[in-house]
Design a protein around this motif. Structure first.
Motif, PDB file in Angstrom:
ATOM      1  N   ILE B  20       0.842  -1.204   0.000  1.00 25.58           N
ATOM      2  CA  ILE B  20       0.000   0.000   0.000  1.00 25.58           C
ATOM      3  C   ILE B  20       0.877   1.253   0.000  1.00 25.58           C
ATOM      4  O   ILE B  20       0.659   2.197  -0.774  1.00 25.58           O
ATOM      5  CB  ILE B  20      -0.927   0.015   1.240  1.00 25.58           C
ATOM      6  N   SER B  21       1.901   1.252   0.862  1.00 29.75           N
ATOM      7  CA  SER B  21       2.804   2.404   0.915  1.00 29.75           C
ATOM      8  C   SER B  21       3.478   2.628  -0.427  1.00 29.75           C
ATOM      9  O   SER B  21       3.528   3.758  -0.934  1.00 29.75           O
ATOM     10  CB  SER B  21       3.878   2.187   1.988  1.00 29.75           C
ATOM     11  N   VAL B  48      -0.815   9.141   2.766  1.00 32.86           N
ATOM     12  CA  VAL B  48      -0.962   7.703   3.045  1.00 32.86           C
ATOM     13  C   VAL B  48       0.412   7.027   3.063  1.00 32.86           C
ATOM     14  O   VAL B  48       0.712   6.218   3.948  1.00 32.86           O
ATOM     15  CB  VAL B  48      -1.866   7.027   1.986  1.00 32.86           C
ATOM     16  N   ALA B  49       1.270   7.380   2.084  1.00 36.12           N
ATOM     17  CA  ALA B  49       2.477   6.594   1.779  1.00 36.12           C
ATOM     18  C   ALA B  49       3.369   6.203   2.967  1.00 36.12           C
ATOM     19  O   ALA B  49       3.750   5.041   3.072  1.00 36.12           O
ATOM     20  CB  ALA B  49       3.296   7.316   0.707  1.00 36.12           C
ATOM     21  N   PRO B  50       3.756   7.107   3.874  1.00 41.02           N
ATOM     22  CA  PRO B  50       4.771   6.706   4.858  1.00 41.02           C
ATOM     23  C   PRO B  50       4.281   5.722   5.920  1.00 41.02           C
ATOM     24  O   PRO B  50       5.097   5.027   6.518  1.00 41.02           O
ATOM     25  CB  PRO B  50       5.169   8.028   5.543  1.00 41.02           C
ATOM     26  N   PHE B  51       2.962   5.671   6.167  1.00 39.18           N
ATOM     27  CA  PHE B  51       2.510   5.033   7.407  1.00 39.18           C
ATOM     28  C   PHE B  51       2.249   3.530   7.362  1.00 39.18           C
ATOM     29  O   PHE B  51       2.683   2.821   8.274  1.00 39.18           O
ATOM     30  CB  PHE B  51       1.316   5.805   7.971  1.00 39.18           C
ATOM     31  N   PRO B  52       1.549   3.002   6.340  1.00 37.50           N
ATOM     32  CA  PRO B  52       1.322   1.541   6.374  1.00 37.50           C
ATOM     33  C   PRO B  52       2.609   0.748   6.504  1.00 37.50           C
ATOM     34  O   PRO B  52       2.679  -0.206   7.295  1.00 37.50           O
ATOM     35  CB  PRO B  52       0.629   1.265   5.030  1.00 37.50           C
ATOM     36  N   ALA B 157       0.756  -4.001  -5.573  1.00 36.47           N
ATOM     37  CA  ALA B 157       1.110  -2.883  -4.684  1.00 36.47           C
ATOM     38  C   ALA B 157       0.559  -1.581  -5.256  1.00 36.47           C
ATOM     39  O   ALA B 157      -0.056  -0.781  -4.536  1.00 36.47           O
ATOM     40  CB  ALA B 157       2.626  -2.792  -4.523  1.00 36.47           C
ATOM     41  N   LEU B 158       0.758  -1.372  -6.550  1.00 36.43           N
ATOM     42  CA  LEU B 158       0.249  -0.154  -7.183  1.00 36.43           C
ATOM     43  C   LEU B 158      -1.268  -0.091  -7.034  1.00 36.43           C
ATOM     44  O   LEU B 158      -1.839   0.937  -6.679  1.00 36.43           O
ATOM     45  CB  LEU B 158       0.641  -0.130  -8.668  1.00 36.43           C
ATOM     46  N   SER B 159      -1.923  -1.221  -7.296  1.00 39.95           N
ATOM     47  CA  SER B 159      -3.378  -1.279  -7.252  1.00 39.95           C
ATOM     48  C   SER B 159      -3.913  -0.982  -5.846  1.00 39.95           C
ATOM     49  O   SER B 159      -4.792  -0.142  -5.662  1.00 39.95           O
ATOM     50  CB  SER B 159      -3.803  -2.668  -7.738  1.00 39.95           C
ATOM     51  N   THR B 160      -3.336  -1.657  -4.821  1.00 38.34           N
ATOM     52  CA  THR B 160      -3.824  -1.413  -3.448  1.00 38.34           C
ATOM     53  C   THR B 160      -3.454  -0.006  -2.983  1.00 38.34           C
ATOM     54  O   THR B 160      -4.226   0.637  -2.261  1.00 38.34           O
ATOM     55  CB  THR B 160      -3.267  -2.456  -2.456  1.00 38.34           C
ATOM     56  N   GLY B 161      -2.285   0.477  -3.398  1.00 36.56           N
ATOM     57  CA  GLY B 161      -1.871   1.829  -3.011  1.00 36.56           C
ATOM     58  C   GLY B 161      -2.792   2.885  -3.597  1.00 36.56           C
ATOM     59  O   GLY B 161      -3.197   3.828  -2.910  1.00 36.56           O
ATOM     60  N   VAL B 162      -3.145   2.717  -4.871  1.00 37.43           N
ATOM     61  CA  VAL B 162      -4.061   3.658  -5.528  1.00 37.43           C
ATOM     62  C   VAL B 162      -5.414   3.625  -4.818  1.00 37.43           C
ATOM     63  O   VAL B 162      -6.030   4.668  -4.569  1.00 37.43           O
ATOM     64  CB  VAL B 162      -4.204   3.314  -7.030  1.00 37.43           C
ATOM     65  N   CYS B 163      -5.873   2.430  -4.449  1.00 44.48           N
ATOM     66  CA  CYS B 163      -7.189   2.315  -3.800  1.00 44.48           C
ATOM     67  C   CYS B 163      -7.192   2.944  -2.413  1.00 44.48           C
ATOM     68  O   CYS B 163      -8.165   3.606  -2.031  1.00 44.48           O
ATOM     69  CB  CYS B 163      -7.615   0.854  -3.729  1.00 44.48           C
ATOM     70  N   ALA B 164      -6.108   2.750  -1.643  1.00 46.73           N
ATOM     71  CA  ALA B 164      -6.030   3.384  -0.322  1.00 46.73           C
ATOM     72  C   ALA B 164      -6.045   4.906  -0.478  1.00 46.73           C
ATOM     73  O   ALA B 164      -6.765   5.622   0.242  1.00 46.73           O
ATOM     74  CB  ALA B 164      -4.765   2.929   0.409  1.00 46.73           C
ATOM     75  N   ALA B 258     -16.924   3.865  -2.938  1.00 44.06           N
ATOM     76  CA  ALA B 258     -15.938   3.207  -2.067  1.00 44.06           C
ATOM     77  C   ALA B 258     -15.941   1.680  -2.037  1.00 44.06           C
ATOM     78  O   ALA B 258     -15.049   1.092  -1.443  1.00 44.06           O
ATOM     79  CB  ALA B 258     -16.070   3.722  -0.637  1.00 44.06           C
ATOM     80  N   VAL B 259     -16.938   1.041  -2.676  1.00 37.03           N
ATOM     81  CA  VAL B 259     -16.972  -0.420  -2.558  1.00 37.03           C
ATOM     82  C   VAL B 259     -15.795  -1.053  -3.316  1.00 37.03           C
ATOM     83  O   VAL B 259     -15.097  -1.927  -2.787  1.00 37.03           O
ATOM     84  CB  VAL B 259     -18.309  -0.989  -3.077  1.00 37.03           C
ATOM     85  N   ALA B 260     -15.572  -0.585  -4.553  1.00 39.09           N
ATOM     86  CA  ALA B 260     -14.507  -1.187  -5.372  1.00 39.09           C
ATOM     87  C   ALA B 260     -13.129  -1.061  -4.713  1.00 39.09           C
ATOM     88  O   ALA B 260     -12.422  -2.068  -4.576  1.00 39.09           O
ATOM     89  CB  ALA B 260     -14.516  -0.572  -6.770  1.00 39.09           C
ATOM     90  N   PRO B 261     -12.709   0.131  -4.259  1.00 36.45           N
ATOM     91  CA  PRO B 261     -11.383   0.220  -3.632  1.00 36.45           C
ATOM     92  C   PRO B 261     -11.255  -0.633  -2.376  1.00 36.45           C
ATOM     93  O   PRO B 261     -10.191  -1.229  -2.134  1.00 36.45           O
ATOM     94  CB  PRO B 261     -11.207   1.704  -3.307  1.00 36.45           C
ATOM     95  N   LEU B 262     -12.345  -0.741  -1.600  1.00 37.70           N
ATOM     96  CA  LEU B 262     -12.284  -1.588  -0.403  1.00 37.70           C
ATOM     97  C   LEU B 262     -12.074  -3.050  -0.768  1.00 37.70           C
ATOM     98  O   LEU B 262     -11.278  -3.758  -0.154  1.00 37.70           O
ATOM     99  CB  LEU B 262     -13.567  -1.435   0.425  1.00 37.70           C
ATOM    100  N   LEU B 263     -12.811  -3.496  -1.803  1.00 37.45           N
ATOM    101  CA  LEU B 263     -12.664  -4.888  -2.236  1.00 37.45           C
ATOM    102  C   LEU B 263     -11.243  -5.156  -2.734  1.00 37.45           C
ATOM    103  O   LEU B 263     -10.665  -6.203  -2.459  1.00 37.45           O
ATOM    104  CB  LEU B 263     -13.676  -5.205  -3.342  1.00 37.45           C
ATOM    105  N   VAL B 264     -10.677  -4.187  -3.479  1.00 34.75           N
ATOM    106  CA  VAL B 264      -9.312  -4.358  -3.981  1.00 34.75           C
ATOM    107  C   VAL B 264      -8.335  -4.503  -2.817  1.00 34.75           C
ATOM    108  O   VAL B 264      -7.416  -5.337  -2.847  1.00 34.75           O
ATOM    109  CB  VAL B 264      -8.904  -3.178  -4.895  1.00 34.75           C
ATOM    110  N   LEU B 265      -8.547  -3.709  -1.764  1.00 34.87           N
ATOM    111  CA  LEU B 265      -7.651  -3.791  -0.602  1.00 34.87           C
ATOM    112  C   LEU B 265      -7.754  -5.159   0.069  1.00 34.87           C
ATOM    113  O   LEU B 265      -6.739  -5.795   0.365  1.00 34.87           O
ATOM    114  CB  LEU B 265      -7.979  -2.676   0.396  1.00 34.87           C
ATOM    115  N   VAL B 266      -8.994  -5.624   0.290  1.00 37.76           N
ATOM    116  CA  VAL B 266      -9.166  -6.935   0.925  1.00 37.76           C
ATOM    117  C   VAL B 266      -8.557  -8.030   0.039  1.00 37.76           C
ATOM    118  O   VAL B 266      -7.831  -8.918   0.513  1.00 37.76           O
ATOM    119  CB  VAL B 266     -10.661  -7.213   1.212  1.00 37.76           C
ATOM    120  N   GLY B 267      -8.817  -7.925  -1.271  1.00 37.99           N
ATOM    121  CA  GLY B 267      -8.251  -8.900  -2.209  1.00 37.99           C
ATOM    122  C   GLY B 267      -6.732  -8.869  -2.204  1.00 37.99           C
ATOM    123  O   GLY B 267      -6.080  -9.906  -2.327  1.00 37.99           O
TER     124      GLY B 267
END
Lengths: 183, 288
Positions: B20-21, B48-52, B157-164, B258-267
C-alpha cells in the motif's frame, strides 16, 4: 597444504534404519523435543515386483554452493574453515529465510532459542580428532567422515568409487555422499 | 511438523502494508511530476504513503524468532540476498516518504518536491518488486520460485496503493468526481494488468516440472476458495465490474461509493496470504 573440507559418506547398504544416529545426535547436541538434526527417511524404490525400501539418513548436506548461505541477509549462515555450514547466533535475527531456501528441507527452527537448527557435522569434535556422534553410534558402521580434499581419505576414495550426493542436479555441491543400495 | 508455517500472518500483513505504501507513493509521485489530477490527489496519496509500511515493519520484527537481534540486519548486508536489498529500500523509503508528506503538509522545501517525488517513486517500485522477488529467490519452492511474482507484487502494490489513496482522497479531501473517475480508470487498468500477470503465473506453473503442486493447491486444493473467491472474484473481477459500471461502460454511469477500492484492498491482502501460506503448505520441512 589445502584446507580441510570435511564431508560424510553414508553407506545405505549398511543402514538398518535403527535411528541410533538420530538419538545420538539429539543427546549430543541437546536438540529440543519435536525437532531433529538428522533422521531416517524410508524411501521406496523400484516397481512391483522388484521393489525395495531404502533407509536414508537425512540431514544438512553442507553444500559448498549453499542456498541458505546465499539468502541469509546478515551472513549469519556461513561456511566454516572446514567447508561445513553453520549459523552464527550473534548475527542471526530469526528471519527463517534460510529454512525456506534449503532445497533439502534440512533446517528447522529451534523453539527454545529461535535459531535455525541443523547438523554441524560435529565440526568441534572433528577438530579435536573425534568423530561426530552419529558416526560413533552407528551399529552398521555406515557413516564415514573425513577430509574430501585429501584424495587418500576414506571418504574421497568412496566418492571416487561412485558415492553420490542426493539430487546432484541441484548443483549445490553437497558434502554428504551416499553409497546407494539400488540394484 | 509437515507443512509447518514459519512465515505466518505477520509476513502477509507486512507484504500487504508495504505494498500500500509503495503504491500510494508512486501515485503521489506521478501526479506531482505530471499533474494529471488536482493537487489534492497528490496530497492524499503522499499522506498515506509513509505510514502503512511502518506498521508493516513492526509486523516484520514480530515475525522474527530472534527479534532482539533485528538491528543486525541493518549492520550487515549480503548482496546475494534479496532480503538485504529489501532492507536498503525499507531503510530509505519511510524517511523519504515522510519528507515528501511533510513538504505537502507544511509547504516546506517546495523546490525539492520533484526530486523527492522521483526518489519516493523509485523506492516505491523497489519495495513493490522486491517483495515478490524475496519469494521468487526460493527457486526450489514449486509456488514461490517464479520471478513473475516480482511483477505480480508490484502491480498489486500499485493497485492497493491507488485504492487506499482513493479512499482518503474521496472521504478526507473530497476531491472532484472528475479526479475520482480518473483514479477509477487507473485502478481498472491495474486490475486488468494484474489479471494478465496472474494468467502468466498460472501458465508458468503449468509448464514448470514441479509447478503442478502450485496449481493444485491454488485451483483445487486447500487454498482454492480464498484464491478463486477472495483474490480473483471479489478482489479483482467484482471491483473491475463496479469500476466499469461507475465509469458508464454499461450505459448510464452509476455512482457506487468506495466499494470497489475496499474490495481491492481486501483482495490484496488475500493474495499475499494465499501465496505465503500455500507456498509453505506444498513445500514441507523434513526435519521439523
Amino acid at each position: 597444504m589445502a584446507n580441510k573440507r570435511y564431508g560424510m559418506v553414508i553407506d545405505l547398504r549398511k543402514c538398518a534404519g535403527c535411528h541410533a544416529c538420530t538419538v545420538a545426535c539429539k543427546a549430543e547436541n541437546k536438540v529440543p523435543d519435536g525437532i531433529k538434526r538428522t533422521k531416517i527417511i524410508e524411501e521406496e524404490t523400484g516397481e512391483f515386483p522388484n521393489v525395495a525400501i531404502t533407509f536414508r539418513k537425512h540431514q544438512c548436506m553442507h553444500c559448498q554452493d549453499a542456498p541458505c548461505v546465499k539468502v541469509c541477509p546478515t551472513k549469519a549462515s556461513y561456511h566454516t574453515e572446514f567447508g561445513t555450514c553453520e549459523v552464527d547466533p550473534k548475527l542471526c535475527i530469526g528471519c527463517k529465510y534460510c529454512v525456506h531456501a534449503c532445497p533439502y528441507r534440512a533446517r528447522t527452527i529451534n523453539p527454545e532459542n529461535g535459531l535455525p537448527e541443523k547438523c554441524t557435522l560435529c565440526v568441534d569434535k572433528l577438530a579435536k580428532g573425534e568423530l561426530p556422534a552419529c558416526a560413533t553410534t552407528c551399529i552398521g558402521n555406515a557413516i564415514t567422515v573425513g577430509d574430501l580434499n585429501d584424495p587418500n581419505s576414506e571418504v574421497s576414495r568412496a566418492v571416487a568409487k561412485g558415492a553420490r550426493p542426493l539430487n546432484p542436479e541441484w548443483n549445490t555441491k553437497p558434502s554428504i555422499f551416499y553409497i546407494w543400495n539400488r540394484r | 511438523m509437515h507443512g509447518e508455517v514459519l512465515w505466518n500472518v505477520y509476513i502477509a500483513i507486512y507484504l500487504f502494508l508495504a505494498g500500500i505504501s509503495a503504491g500510494s507513493a508512486v501515485l503521489a509521485a506521478v501526479n506531482q511530476l505530471f499533474g494529471i489530477w488536482e493537487e489534492k490527489v497528490t496530497k492524499a496519496a503522499a499522506y498515506v504513503a509513509p505510514f502503512p509500511v511502518m506498521g508493516g515493519l513492526l509486523a516484520l520484527v514480530l515475525d522474527l524468532s530472534r527479534p532482539l537481534n533485528f538491528y543486525q540486519v541493518m549492520l550487515h548486508y549480503n548482496w546475494t540476498s534479496v532480503m538485504s536489498w529489501g532492507v536498503v529500500f525499507l531503510n530509505l523509503f519511510p524517511p523519504v516518504a515522510l519528507l515528501f508528506a511533510v513538504s505537502h503538509f507544511t509547504g516546506w522545501f517546495e523546490k525539492y518536491r520533484k526530486a523527492l517525488a522521483v526518489a519516493v517513486m523509485a523506492l516505491g517500485v523497489g519495495i513493490g518488486t522486491y517483495a515478490g522477488l524475496l519469494l521468487a529467490a526460493i527457486s526450489a519452492n514449486p509456488l514461490w520460485g517464479n520471478p513473475v511474482l516480482g511483477v505480480l507484487f508490484l502491480v498489486s502494490a500499485l493497485s492497493t496503493g491507488v485504492c487506499a489513496a482513493m479512499l482518503v482522497a474521496q472521504f478526507v479531501f473530497k476531491v472532484s468526481h472528475q479526479s475520482l473517475k480518473g483514479l477509477a480508470v487507473v485502478d481498472s487498468t491495474l486490475i486488468i494488468l494484474e489479471l494478465v500477470v496472474i494468467a502468466v503465473l498460472l501458465i508458468g506453473w503449468a509448464v514448470a516440472p514441479t509447478g503442478g503442486k502450485a496449481l493444485q493447491i491454488l485451483l483445487a486444493g486447500e487454498y482454492a476458495g480464498i484464491f478463486l473467491g477472495g483474490v480473483l472474484v471479489f478482489g479483482l473481477l467484482v471491483p473491475l465490474a463496479l469500476n466499469l459500471l461507475e465509469l458508464g461502460a454499461f450505459g448510464k454511469a452509476r455512482h457506487i461509493p468506495a466499494v470497489a477500492p475496499l474490495l481491492v484492498l481486501v483482495g490484496g491482502y488475500f493474495l499475499r496470504h494465499v501465496i505465503v501460506y500455500a507456498g509453505q503448505a506444498i513445500y514441507p520441512l523434513l526435519l521439523g
